[in-house]
Motif scaffolding. Structure first.
Motif, PDB file in Angstrom:
ATOM      1  N   VAL A 173      15.458   8.145   2.594  1.00  0.00           N
ATOM      2  CA  VAL A 173      15.016   7.561   1.328  1.00  0.00           C
ATOM      3  C   VAL A 173      14.309   8.629   0.493  1.00  0.00           C
ATOM      4  CG1 VAL A 173      13.649   5.768   0.209  1.00  0.00           C
ATOM      5  CG2 VAL A 173      14.709   5.324   2.443  1.00  0.00           C
ATOM      6  N   PHE A 174      14.872   8.935  -0.683  1.00  0.00           N
ATOM      7  CA  PHE A 174      14.156   9.754  -1.658  1.00  0.00           C
ATOM      8  C   PHE A 174      13.148   8.842  -2.347  1.00  0.00           C
ATOM      9  CE2 PHE A 174      17.942  12.310  -1.022  1.00  0.00           C
ATOM     10  CZ  PHE A 174      17.426  13.600  -1.016  1.00  0.00           C
ATOM     11  N   THR A 175      11.868   9.222  -2.266  1.00  0.00           N
ATOM     12  CA  THR A 175      10.820   8.331  -2.738  1.00  0.00           C
ATOM     13  C   THR A 175       9.865   9.020  -3.687  1.00  0.00           C
ATOM     14  OG1 THR A 175       9.217   6.667  -1.977  1.00  0.00           O
ATOM     15  CG2 THR A 175       9.141   8.818  -0.898  1.00  0.00           C
ATOM     16  N   ASP A 176       9.160   8.197  -4.432  1.00  0.00           N
ATOM     17  CA  ASP A 176       8.125   8.619  -5.363  1.00  0.00           C
ATOM     18  C   ASP A 176       6.901   7.769  -5.033  1.00  0.00           C
ATOM     19  OD1 ASP A 176       7.656   9.872  -8.338  1.00  0.00           O
ATOM     20  OD2 ASP A 176       6.717   7.907  -8.160  1.00  0.00           O
ATOM     21  N   ILE A 177       5.706   8.302  -5.193  1.00  0.00           N
ATOM     22  CA  ILE A 177       4.529   7.524  -4.789  1.00  0.00           C
ATOM     23  C   ILE A 177       4.100   6.526  -5.854  1.00  0.00           C
ATOM     24  CG2 ILE A 177       3.689   9.306  -3.233  1.00  0.00           C
ATOM     25  CD1 ILE A 177       1.662  10.120  -5.353  1.00  0.00           C
ATOM     26  N   GLU A 178       4.651   6.626  -7.066  1.00  0.00           N
ATOM     27  CA  GLU A 178       4.199   5.768  -8.154  1.00  0.00           C
ATOM     28  C   GLU A 178       5.156   4.634  -8.503  1.00  0.00           C
ATOM     29  OE1 GLU A 178       3.259   8.179 -11.503  1.00  0.00           O
ATOM     30  OE2 GLU A 178       1.408   8.961 -10.620  1.00  0.00           O
ATOM     31  N   GLY A 218       7.303   1.339  -8.699  1.00  0.00           N
ATOM     32  CA  GLY A 218       7.017   0.017  -8.155  1.00  0.00           C
ATOM     33  C   GLY A 218       7.898  -0.369  -6.989  1.00  0.00           C
ATOM     34  N   TYR A 219       9.196  -0.101  -7.091  1.00  0.00           N
ATOM     35  CA  TYR A 219      10.103  -0.501  -6.013  1.00  0.00           C
ATOM     36  C   TYR A 219       9.952   0.393  -4.787  1.00  0.00           C
ATOM     37  CZ  TYR A 219      12.442  -4.178  -8.603  1.00  0.00           C
ATOM     38  OH  TYR A 219      12.710  -5.351  -9.271  1.00  0.00           O
ATOM     39  N   CYS A 220       9.492   1.649  -4.982  1.00  0.00           N
ATOM     40  CA  CYS A 220       9.177   2.489  -3.823  1.00  0.00           C
ATOM     41  C   CYS A 220       8.016   1.870  -3.052  1.00  0.00           C
ATOM     42  CB  CYS A 220       8.800   3.899  -4.267  1.00  0.00           C
ATOM     43  SG  CYS A 220      10.127   4.824  -5.063  1.00  0.00           S
ATOM     44  N   ARG A 221       7.038   1.383  -3.791  1.00  0.00           N
ATOM     45  CA  ARG A 221       5.878   0.751  -3.153  1.00  0.00           C
ATOM     46  C   ARG A 221       6.272  -0.555  -2.468  1.00  0.00           C
ATOM     47  NH1 ARG A 221       0.630   1.792  -7.145  1.00  0.00           N
ATOM     48  NH2 ARG A 221       0.677   4.076  -6.974  1.00  0.00           N
ATOM     49  N   LEU A 234       0.643   8.994   2.733  1.00  0.00           N
ATOM     50  CA  LEU A 234       1.688   8.390   1.914  1.00  0.00           C
ATOM     51  C   LEU A 234       1.413   6.905   1.710  1.00  0.00           C
ATOM     52  CD1 LEU A 234       4.423   8.831   0.470  1.00  0.00           C
ATOM     53  CD2 LEU A 234       5.539   8.140   2.599  1.00  0.00           C
ATOM     54  N   THR A 235       1.002   6.228   2.768  1.00  0.00           N
ATOM     55  CA  THR A 235       0.698   4.798   2.657  1.00  0.00           C
ATOM     56  C   THR A 235      -0.461   4.570   1.690  1.00  0.00           C
ATOM     57  OG1 THR A 235       1.521   4.349   4.887  1.00  0.00           O
ATOM     58  CG2 THR A 235       0.005   2.742   3.932  1.00  0.00           C
ATOM     59  N   ASP A 236      -1.514   5.379   1.802  1.00  0.00           N
ATOM     60  CA  ASP A 236      -2.650   5.248   0.882  1.00  0.00           C
ATOM     61  C   ASP A 236      -2.216   5.480  -0.560  1.00  0.00           C
ATOM     62  OD1 ASP A 236      -4.335   4.665   2.963  1.00  0.00           O
ATOM     63  OD2 ASP A 236      -5.239   6.667   3.064  1.00  0.00           O
ATOM     64  N   ALA A 237      -1.398   6.516  -0.785  1.00  0.00           N
ATOM     65  CA  ALA A 237      -0.954   6.831  -2.151  1.00  0.00           C
ATOM     66  C   ALA A 237      -0.113   5.690  -2.716  1.00  0.00           C
ATOM     67  CB  ALA A 237      -0.156   8.127  -2.155  1.00  0.00           C
ATOM     68  N   LYS A 238       0.761   5.112  -1.878  1.00  0.00           N
ATOM     69  CA  LYS A 238       1.600   4.008  -2.352  1.00  0.00           C
ATOM     70  C   LYS A 238       0.795   2.725  -2.567  1.00  0.00           C
ATOM     71  CE  LYS A 238       6.066   5.577  -0.524  1.00  0.00           C
ATOM     72  NZ  LYS A 238       6.908   5.357  -1.703  1.00  0.00           N
ATOM     73  N   ASN A 239      -0.395   2.668  -1.975  1.00  0.00           N
ATOM     74  CA  ASN A 239      -1.284   1.538  -2.201  1.00  0.00           C
ATOM     75  C   ASN A 239      -2.228   1.778  -3.372  1.00  0.00           C
ATOM     76  OD1 ASN A 239      -0.252  -0.114  -0.171  1.00  0.00           O
ATOM     77  ND2 ASN A 239      -1.604   0.740   1.398  1.00  0.00           N
ATOM     78  N   GLY A 240      -2.014   2.878  -4.095  1.00  0.00           N
ATOM     79  CA  GLY A 240      -2.791   3.139  -5.299  1.00  0.00           C
ATOM     80  C   GLY A 240      -4.114   3.833  -5.067  1.00  0.00           C
ATOM     81  N   LYS A 241      -4.378   4.313  -3.856  1.00  0.00           N
ATOM     82  CA  LYS A 241      -5.627   5.016  -3.594  1.00  0.00           C
ATOM     83  C   LYS A 241      -5.557   6.440  -4.152  1.00  0.00           C
ATOM     84  CE  LYS A 241      -6.739   2.394   0.599  1.00  0.00           C
ATOM     85  NZ  LYS A 241      -7.079   2.475   2.046  1.00  0.00           N
ATOM     86  N   PRO A 242      -6.715   6.989  -4.566  1.00  0.00           N
ATOM     87  CA  PRO A 242      -6.720   8.375  -5.061  1.00  0.00           C
ATOM     88  C   PRO A 242      -6.194   9.334  -3.999  1.00  0.00           C
ATOM     89  CG  PRO A 242      -8.805   7.279  -5.543  1.00  0.00           C
ATOM     90  CD  PRO A 242      -8.052   6.367  -4.616  1.00  0.00           C
TER      91      PRO A 242
END
Length: 273
Positions: A145-150, A152-155, A202-210
């Motif tokens: 999976v090519f993903t981006d941390i921002e 919505g569907y990646c999250r 990665l999980t923290d970033a996808k959850n919107g954490k700094p």
């Protein structure tokens, strides 16, 4: 369509050929990709060579990665910039987009063995150690999976990792900062890949954490380049082990069904786990 318009269309096929972003210092370089070899080498004046020459006349900067026989008579199958196009044997006509086989009821552009092989070989250039892997014990399937941390569907996909694991699906993430190299998104993804615990980061970033700023030798630029060459145009971009693109986001049950269908013998129904 004018010659200029067609050339512009082909130019858009290959970001890596025409407009590669500069590489950040210390970033890993993309290894050369294995390319599917035609059954016979193209000879001057052959249909394969005429197809290459036709693309070259439209835009000399386009990299043609494969030319071979198309599934319909009178055309050659061409892979350029990760995209599949068809050029007539005489080099005069070009087709791009959905091509349906009405007799067999299938989309030829989505079932091309050459395109799947091209994608599979490119994906193999990214070592598992450079991916962020979320896997259950003894997975039945593995998706890249090519993903981006921002996005919505990646999250959303990442929030369903536990359900994917229950369905026997392992997820191997590769970085594709959709805002481009040098963007904040790109820098944050480098920080994620440089974390001591990349899965947690990665999980923290996808959850919107700094995202704490980090830097190291990392594969983010290389993975972004491979994504461009494979034809990624949005995230998430999901690929099966054989190189088949399964689409963008799919709900877990739909993703499992798609993988079962790929694994099923031709002409038989896919079975569940």
């Amino acid at each position: 369509m004018t010659r200029f318009a067609v050339a512009a269309m082909l130019g858009a096929l290959s970001l890596s050929a025409c407009a590669q972003a500069p590489q950040a210092p210390g970033a890993a370089q993309a290894p050369a990709a294995a390319k599917p070899a035609p059954a016979t080498a193209a000879k001057a004046g052959s249909a394969d060579e005429r197809a290459r020459q036709a693309i070259g006349r439209l835009n000399p900067q386009i990299s043609v990665d494969y030319v071979g026989a198309a599934p319909m008579p009178g055309f050659r199958e061409v892979i350029a910039g990760g995209q599949l196009i068809y050029v007539s044997d005489d080099g005069r006509y070009l087709m791009q987009g959905t091509v349906l086989d009405l007799q067999d009821q299938k989309d030829l552009t989505q079932s091309s063995p050459a395109l799947s092989t091209y994608r599979k070989d490119l994906l193999k250039t990214i070592p598992v150690g450079d991916r962020i892997v979320f896997a259950p014990p003894n997975p039945k399937y593995t998706i890249s999976v090519f993903t981006d941390i921002e996005c919505g569907y990646c999250r959303k996909l990442h929030s369903e990792i536990a359900e994917l694991h229950k369905l026997g699906i392992a997820v191997e993430y590769m970085a594709f900062p959709r805002m481009g190299l040098g963007s904040k998104d790109h820098k944050d993804m480098i920080s994620v890949w440089c974390a001591s615990d990349r899965k947690r980061a990665l999980t923290d970033a996808k959850n919107g954490k700094p995202v704490p700023t980090r830097d190291c030798k990392n594969p983010v630029n290389m993975e972004f380049d491979v994504g461009q060459r494979i034809g990624v145009s949005g995230t998430p971009a999901i690929y099966a082990e054989d190189g088949t693109q399964l689409g963008g986001y799919l709900p877990p049950q739909a993703l499992r069904a798609a993988l079962d269908k790929l694994a099923a013998p031709a002409g038989s129904a896919a079975g569940g786990k």
